[in-house]
Design a protein around this motif. Structure first.
Motif: not given
Length: 159
Positions: A123-148
């Motif tokens: 996020c610090a290297r790409n301060s011009d945009r909002n980023l999302i991050f994904v972790i892929v588990g065995i049964s589920h995948f989760c999407i993360y976003h920075r809030t504050g």
């Protein structure tokens, strides 16, 4: 073709469109065997101006110069960036770097301290945009976003 996932965070509603090809990649590379090492790559796509909608069009996968173990990875192959650059050029600037994804050897994944530190750096290297991050588990995948200053899980679904 895309699958739309509606993500609700404490502060706003997000819609993330994930291409079927990306979902297929995640299903193929999940760590569901004891010998599986972490899979990872960059997320490539676009977002609207308010960052309430994201389109994950493509993602890179581990490449020859990368390194990974069961519980860690180092993304160092220059072809990840070359893929982002190619998408950016071909789309005339509408498609580019959205964040990163990686796998965890757990059913429902959650970020480690190493993940959170890396995401803050991204996020610090790409301060011009909002980023999302994904972790892929065995049964589920989760999407993360920075809030504050914190990363919140905004979506969880079965693979």
């Amino acid at each position: 073709m895309y699958v739309a996932v509606e993500c609700i965070s404490e502060s706003k509603k997000h819609i993330v469109y994930v291409s079927r090809a990306v979902l297929d990649t995640w299903r193929t590379l999940k760590q569901d065997k004891k010998q599986s090492t972490e899979a990872f790559g960059v997320l490539i796509g676009g977002q609207n101006q308010s960052a309430s909608q994201f389109w994950i069009e493509d993602c890179t996968q581990p490449l020859a110069k990368d390194d990974s173990t069961r519980t860690s990875f180092v993304m160092q192959d220059p072809r990840h960036q070359q893929s982002v650059d190619k998408h950016f050029e071909e789309s005339k600037g509408t498609s580019g770097y959205l964040g990163t994804w990686h796998s965890h050897p757990e059913q429902i994944p959650s970020p480690s301290h190493v993940d959170l530190k890396d995401w803050h750096s991204c996020c610090a290297r790409n301060s011009d945009r909002n980023l999302i991050f994904v972790i892929v588990g065995i049964s589920h995948f989760c999407i993360y976003h920075r809030t504050g200053t914190e990363f919140k899980r905004i979506y969880k679904d079965l693979l």
